[in-house]
Design an enzyme around this catalytic site. Structure first.
Site, mmCIF file in Angstrom:
data_model
loop_
_atom_site.group_PDB
_atom_site.id
_atom_site.type_symbol
_atom_site.label_atom_id
_atom_site.label_comp_id
_atom_site.label_asym_id
_atom_site.label_seq_id
_atom_site.Cartn_x
_atom_site.Cartn_y
_atom_site.Cartn_z
ATOM 1 N N ASP A 10 -6.925 38.858 43.887
ATOM 2 C CA ASP A 10 -5.763 39.722 43.582
ATOM 3 C C ASP A 10 -6.048 41.147 44.077
ATOM 4 O O ASP A 10 -6.121 42.099 43.304
ATOM 5 C CB ASP A 10 -5.461 39.727 42.074
ATOM 6 C CG ASP A 10 -6.614 40.271 41.232
ATOM 7 O OD1 ASP A 10 -6.352 40.780 40.127
ATOM 8 O OD2 ASP A 10 -7.775 40.218 41.690
ATOM 9 N N ASP A 15 -11.815 43.344 44.982
ATOM 10 C CA ASP A 15 -11.571 42.142 45.786
ATOM 11 C C ASP A 15 -11.740 42.479 47.268
ATOM 12 O O ASP A 15 -12.331 41.722 48.038
ATOM 13 C CB ASP A 15 -10.143 41.625 45.583
ATOM 14 C CG ASP A 15 -9.766 41.403 44.139
ATOM 15 O OD1 ASP A 15 -9.554 42.413 43.427
ATOM 16 O OD2 ASP A 15 -9.689 40.246 43.711
ATOM 17 N N ASN A 40 -4.135 42.348 39.587
ATOM 18 C CA ASN A 40 -4.224 43.809 39.750
ATOM 19 C C ASN A 40 -2.861 44.399 40.073
ATOM 20 O O ASN A 40 -2.530 45.511 39.666
ATOM 21 C CB ASN A 40 -5.175 44.145 40.909
ATOM 22 C CG ASN A 40 -6.618 44.109 40.491
ATOM 23 O OD1 ASN A 40 -6.978 44.650 39.451
ATOM 24 N ND2 ASN A 40 -7.441 43.439 41.259
ATOM 25 N N THR A 127 -11.594 35.663 42.252
ATOM 26 C CA THR A 127 -11.889 37.021 41.777
ATOM 27 C C THR A 127 -10.653 37.644 41.114
ATOM 28 O O THR A 127 -10.523 38.870 41.044
ATOM 29 C CB THR A 127 -12.360 37.927 42.930
ATOM 30 O OG1 THR A 127 -11.306 37.993 43.907
ATOM 31 C CG2 THR A 127 -13.625 37.406 43.568
ATOM 32 N N PHE A 168 -10.385 41.409 32.172
ATOM 33 C CA PHE A 168 -9.028 41.325 32.708
ATOM 34 C C PHE A 168 -8.667 39.949 33.285
ATOM 35 O O PHE A 168 -7.600 39.407 32.976
ATOM 36 C CB PHE A 168 -8.827 42.407 33.789
ATOM 37 C CG PHE A 168 -7.464 42.378 34.426
ATOM 38 C CD1 PHE A 168 -7.271 41.762 35.649
ATOM 39 C CD2 PHE A 168 -6.370 42.935 33.774
ATOM 40 C CE1 PHE A 168 -6.006 41.722 36.229
ATOM 41 C CE2 PHE A 168 -5.099 42.897 34.339
ATOM 42 C CZ PHE A 168 -4.915 42.286 35.571
ATOM 43 N N ASN A 169 -9.508 39.378 34.146
ATOM 44 C CA ASN A 169 -9.141 38.119 34.826
ATOM 45 C C ASN A 169 -8.928 36.976 33.835
ATOM 46 O O ASN A 169 -8.039 36.140 34.018
ATOM 47 C CB ASN A 169 -10.216 37.722 35.839
ATOM 48 C CG ASN A 169 -10.218 38.634 37.055
ATOM 49 O OD1 ASN A 169 -9.221 39.285 37.356
ATOM 50 N ND2 ASN A 169 -11.349 38.708 37.737
ATOM 51 N N HIS A 241 -16.760 44.906 40.653
ATOM 52 C CA HIS A 241 -16.980 43.618 39.978
ATOM 53 C C HIS A 241 -16.970 42.412 40.932
ATOM 54 O O HIS A 241 -17.891 41.611 40.946
ATOM 55 C CB HIS A 241 -15.885 43.414 38.920
ATOM 56 C CG HIS A 241 -15.784 44.536 37.918
ATOM 57 N ND1 HIS A 241 -16.651 44.675 36.848
ATOM 58 C CD2 HIS A 241 -14.936 45.584 37.848
ATOM 59 C CE1 HIS A 241 -16.318 45.751 36.153
ATOM 60 N NE2 HIS A 241 -15.285 46.324 36.732
ATOM 61 N N ASP A 242 -15.933 42.295 41.731
ATOM 62 C CA ASP A 242 -15.713 41.054 42.482
ATOM 63 C C ASP A 242 -16.773 40.778 43.533
ATOM 64 O O ASP A 242 -17.043 39.624 43.874
ATOM 65 C CB ASP A 242 -14.334 41.099 43.157
ATOM 66 C CG ASP A 242 -13.216 41.069 42.136
ATOM 67 O OD1 ASP A 242 -12.131 41.593 42.428
ATOM 68 O OD2 ASP A 242 -13.442 40.533 41.032
HETATM 69 O O1 RIB Z 1 -12.180 42.899 35.152
HETATM 70 C C1 RIB Z 1 -12.358 43.111 36.533
HETATM 71 C C2 RIB Z 1 -11.532 42.157 37.331
HETATM 72 O O2 RIB Z 1 -10.130 42.395 37.106
HETATM 73 C C3 RIB Z 1 -11.714 42.329 38.843
HETATM 74 O O3 RIB Z 1 -11.541 41.092 39.472
HETATM 75 C C4 RIB Z 1 -10.588 43.245 39.221
HETATM 76 O O4 RIB Z 1 -10.218 43.123 40.594
HETATM 77 C C5 RIB Z 1 -9.496 42.730 38.345
HETATM 78 O O5 RIB Z 1 -8.951 41.562 38.957
HETATM 79 CA CA CA Z 2 -9.939 40.924 41.298
#
Ligand code: RIB
Ligand code: CA
Length: 315
Positions: A10, A15, A40, A127, A168-169, A241-242
């Site tokens: 996303d 990403d 996102n 991701t 979040f994901n 993160h990704d």
């Molecule tokens: O929590 C971080 C994740 O949420 C990452 O993948 C960021 O791109 C969002 O998608």
């Molecule tokens: Ca992401």
């Protein structure tokens, strides 16, 4: 051994970094396709961002397919406040005018996997929210025997970012995550326990911003947005993160993790989307869900690896 991968994402600044690192290592990672999922930003924006990124990074041979516009059950809530209005911070990449290779991302995923040459398998690298992957596994279960691993960014053994316990994901689509975590396919969970500590310093971001190379400069613009967004605290690193997912695939030796049972809280309570990681090794060993939760990372080696990948676009 070259590994087939599909990035389900996303984009999204982090990403985008994961994609740039994978594209800089095509001799190790064969990127078969990119599928998009709302997270996102809206599905239109993340899909357009993916199309712009493959064009910008010179990997136009990689097809982009548009995936799910919303979670399985709940409403989509874009993370606009921390990824900016375009999803790539303040970075404006050239428009491509191109359409996605498919508007049915889940079907495209199944077709791509099922047409792999005999004996070949693929690693899925989600991701973003896991909506596409859950639908793929439910609607086309025959793909499971062609998927060797799911290496995903999501969850946390401890903590969260959207809430005290929700990452979040997973939080965006908990039901999808529960389906994926219990699919029987081996999973590496790159959760906040390690991804919060893998990223760039303010100085490194400023140096990228001042670099004349278009790719390096653009990634400086993207990551610079983090320095001004809520979760970033001065003096810490801007977490990417990704990018941990593709890094683990190439350097698992830089990480330490443990296999354990993971359950996703699908309630509407304060723990919505919590990945409940069971550290009790003696508890119900028969219920092992085959999820390896990453707990430690060599953040210095990772950061150096990421910078080398981004600066390799100067060559
Ligand atoms: O929590 C971080 C994740 O949420 C990452 O993948 C960021 O791109 C969002 O998608
Ligand atoms: Ca992401």
């Amino acid at each position: 051994m070259r590994r087939n991968i599909i990035l389900d994402c996303d984009p999204g600044i982090d990403d985008a970094v994961a994609l740039a690192i994978a594209a800089a290592h095509r001799e190790e990672l064969k990127l078969l396709a990119i599928t998009t999922v709302a997270g996102n930003q809206t599905i239109d924006r993340v899909t357009n961002n993916a199309l712009k990124l493959v064009n910008f990074l010179g990997i136009k041979d990689v097809p982009v397919a548009r995936g799910s516009a919303a979670p399985l059950i709940r409403e989509v809530i874009p993370a606009e406040d921390v990824r900016g209005s375009t999803g790539l911070g303040d970075c404006l990449l050239p428009e491509t005018g191109k359409a996605p290779a498919s508007e049915q991302g889940v079907v495209f995923l199944a077709d791509t996997i099922l047409k792999l040459p005999q004996g070949e398998t693929v690693t899925l690298v989600p991701t973003g929210p896991l909506t596409n992957i859950a639908l793929l596994l439910k609607v086309f279960p025959q793909v499971k025997k062609r998927i060797d691993l799911i290496c995903l960014m999501g969850g946390a053994a401890v903590g969260g970012n959207v809430t005290a316990t929700g990452e979040f994901n997973i939080w965006q689509d908990p039901e999808a995550a529960q389906i994926v975590f219990h699919s029987g396919i081996p999973i590496v969970m790159c959760g906040l326990d390690v991804t919060n500590y893998c990223g760039f310093t303010e100085t490194q971001i400023r140096e990228m911003l001042e670099n004349p190379n278009p790719v390096v400069h653009a990634y400086g613009e993207m990551t610079d947005f983090y320095l001004r967004s809520r979760p970033y605290c001065r003096g810490s690193i801007a977490a990417i993160h990704d990018a941990v997912t593709v890094t683990w695939l190439m350097h698992p030796e830089w990480f330490r993790g443990r296999e354990m049972q993971v359950e996703v809280d699908c309630s509407e309570g304060q723990n919505r989307g919590m990945t409940v990681c069971d550290f009790r090794e003696w508890a119900q060993p028969e219920k092992r869900s085959g999820v390896t939760v990453l707990l430690e990372a060599d953040t210095e080696k990772i950061q150096k690896f990421w910078l080398e990948a981004l600066y390799s676009y100067q060559n």
